[in-house]
Design a protein around this motif. Structure first.
Motif, short mmCIF file in Angstrom:
data_model
loop_
_atom_site.label_atom_id
_atom_site.label_comp_id
_atom_site.label_asym_id
_atom_site.label_seq_id
_atom_site.Cartn_x
_atom_site.Cartn_y
_atom_site.Cartn_z
N LEU A 31 -46.32 -32.89 -83.30
CA LEU A 31 -46.41 -33.60 -82.03
C LEU A 31 -45.08 -33.59 -81.28
CD1 LEU A 31 -48.56 -35.06 -80.42
CD2 LEU A 31 -47.90 -37.17 -81.54
N GLN A 32 -43.98 -33.74 -81.99
CA GLN A 32 -42.65 -33.66 -81.36
C GLN A 32 -42.40 -32.25 -80.81
OE1 GLN A 32 -40.40 -35.06 -84.76
NE2 GLN A 32 -39.86 -36.95 -83.68
N ARG A 33 -42.75 -31.24 -81.58
CA ARG A 33 -42.57 -29.86 -81.11
C ARG A 33 -43.38 -29.62 -79.83
NH1 ARG A 33 -42.77 -28.66 -86.67
NH2 ARG A 33 -44.94 -27.96 -86.51
N HIS A 34 -44.59 -30.15 -79.79
CA HIS A 34 -45.42 -30.02 -78.59
C HIS A 34 -44.75 -30.70 -77.39
CE1 HIS A 34 -48.98 -29.74 -76.11
NE2 HIS A 34 -48.91 -31.04 -75.89
N GLU A 35 -44.22 -31.88 -77.59
CA GLU A 35 -43.52 -32.60 -76.52
C GLU A 35 -42.31 -31.80 -76.04
OE1 GLU A 35 -43.42 -35.70 -73.82
OE2 GLU A 35 -44.89 -35.49 -75.42
N HIS A 36 -41.56 -31.22 -76.96
CA HIS A 36 -40.40 -30.40 -76.60
C HIS A 36 -40.84 -29.21 -75.75
CE1 HIS A 36 -38.30 -31.89 -80.53
NE2 HIS A 36 -38.53 -32.87 -79.67
N GLU A 37 -41.94 -28.58 -76.14
CA GLU A 37 -42.46 -27.44 -75.38
C GLU A 37 -42.86 -27.85 -73.97
OE1 GLU A 37 -45.64 -25.80 -77.74
OE2 GLU A 37 -44.28 -25.33 -79.40
N LEU A 38 -43.48 -29.02 -73.83
CA LEU A 38 -43.85 -29.52 -72.50
C LEU A 38 -42.61 -29.72 -71.63
CD1 LEU A 38 -46.57 -32.21 -73.32
CD2 LEU A 38 -46.93 -29.99 -72.25
N LEU A 39 -41.59 -30.34 -72.19
CA LEU A 39 -40.35 -30.58 -71.44
C LEU A 39 -39.68 -29.26 -71.06
CD1 LEU A 39 -38.98 -33.60 -73.49
CD2 LEU A 39 -39.79 -33.65 -71.11
N ARG A 40 -39.63 -28.32 -71.98
CA ARG A 40 -39.03 -27.01 -71.68
C ARG A 40 -39.82 -26.27 -70.61
NH1 ARG A 40 -38.03 -26.64 -77.88
NH2 ARG A 40 -35.83 -27.24 -77.98
N ALA A 41 -41.14 -26.37 -70.65
CA ALA A 41 -41.98 -25.72 -69.64
C ALA A 41 -41.71 -26.29 -68.25
CB ALA A 41 -43.46 -25.89 -70.01
N LEU A 42 -41.24 -27.52 -68.18
CA LEU A 42 -40.87 -28.15 -66.91
C LEU A 42 -39.43 -27.82 -66.52
CD1 LEU A 42 -42.60 -31.60 -67.41
CD2 LEU A 42 -43.26 -29.80 -65.78
N GLY A 43 -38.76 -27.01 -67.32
CA GLY A 43 -37.40 -26.57 -66.99
C GLY A 43 -36.28 -27.40 -67.59
N HIS A 44 -36.60 -28.30 -68.52
CA HIS A 44 -35.57 -29.16 -69.11
C HIS A 44 -35.06 -28.58 -70.43
CE1 HIS A 44 -36.28 -32.29 -66.17
NE2 HIS A 44 -37.57 -32.03 -66.31
N THR A 45 -33.86 -28.94 -70.77
CA THR A 45 -33.25 -28.52 -72.03
C THR A 45 -33.52 -29.58 -73.09
OG1 THR A 45 -31.50 -27.34 -70.87
CG2 THR A 45 -31.06 -27.93 -73.15
N VAL A 46 -33.98 -29.12 -74.25
CA VAL A 46 -34.19 -30.01 -75.40
C VAL A 46 -33.39 -29.42 -76.56
CG1 VAL A 46 -35.83 -31.06 -76.99
CG2 VAL A 46 -36.51 -30.60 -74.62
N LEU A 47 -32.43 -30.18 -77.08
CA LEU A 47 -31.62 -29.74 -78.21
C LEU A 47 -32.10 -30.41 -79.49
CD1 LEU A 47 -28.03 -30.08 -76.67
CD2 LEU A 47 -29.51 -28.05 -76.70
N LEU A 48 -32.14 -29.65 -80.56
CA LEU A 48 -32.42 -30.20 -81.89
C LEU A 48 -31.08 -30.32 -82.60
CD1 LEU A 48 -34.31 -31.11 -84.15
CD2 LEU A 48 -34.51 -28.71 -84.81
N ILE A 49 -30.70 -31.53 -82.95
CA ILE A 49 -29.42 -31.80 -83.61
C ILE A 49 -29.69 -32.27 -85.03
CG2 ILE A 49 -27.35 -33.27 -83.60
CD1 ILE A 49 -27.33 -31.41 -81.22
#
Length: 87
Positions: free
Chosen positions: A59-77
């Motif tokens: 579910l988190q990976r899906h949310e990250h993909e949605l944000l990236r598809a909108l042009g946002h950067t998501v970093l995994l730390i």
């Protein structure tokens, strides 16, 4: 290193760089990234923190993909090295 320890280090590092690391939550979306980092010069990105060796849930990976598809950067730390690579 525990996720909570990494989160403290992230907040400290972002603050030293002149930014703000907001704790991010959404009542209707439990899978949003942990932090929203607002940096000088209009730069912003989301951060998902995980203890070393841990991975985001589907579910988190899906949310990250949605944000990236909108042009946002998501970093995994998941390490201190990943935190200090943020400039």
């Amino acid at each position: 290193m525990k996720e909570s320890d990494l989160e403290k280090k992230l907040v400290s590092h972002i603050t030293k760089l002149g930014g703000i690391a907001y704790k991010f939550s959404s009542p209707n979306r439990k899978s949003v990234p942990d932090r929203l980092c607002i940096m000088p010069n209009g730069r912003a990105f989301f951060v998902e923190l995980k203890a070393e060796g841990k991975t985001p849930t589907p579910l988190q990976r899906h949310e990250h993909e949605l944000l990236r598809a909108l042009g946002h950067t998501v970093l995994l730390i998941d390490s201190l090295e990943a935190i200090y690579a943020i400039a």
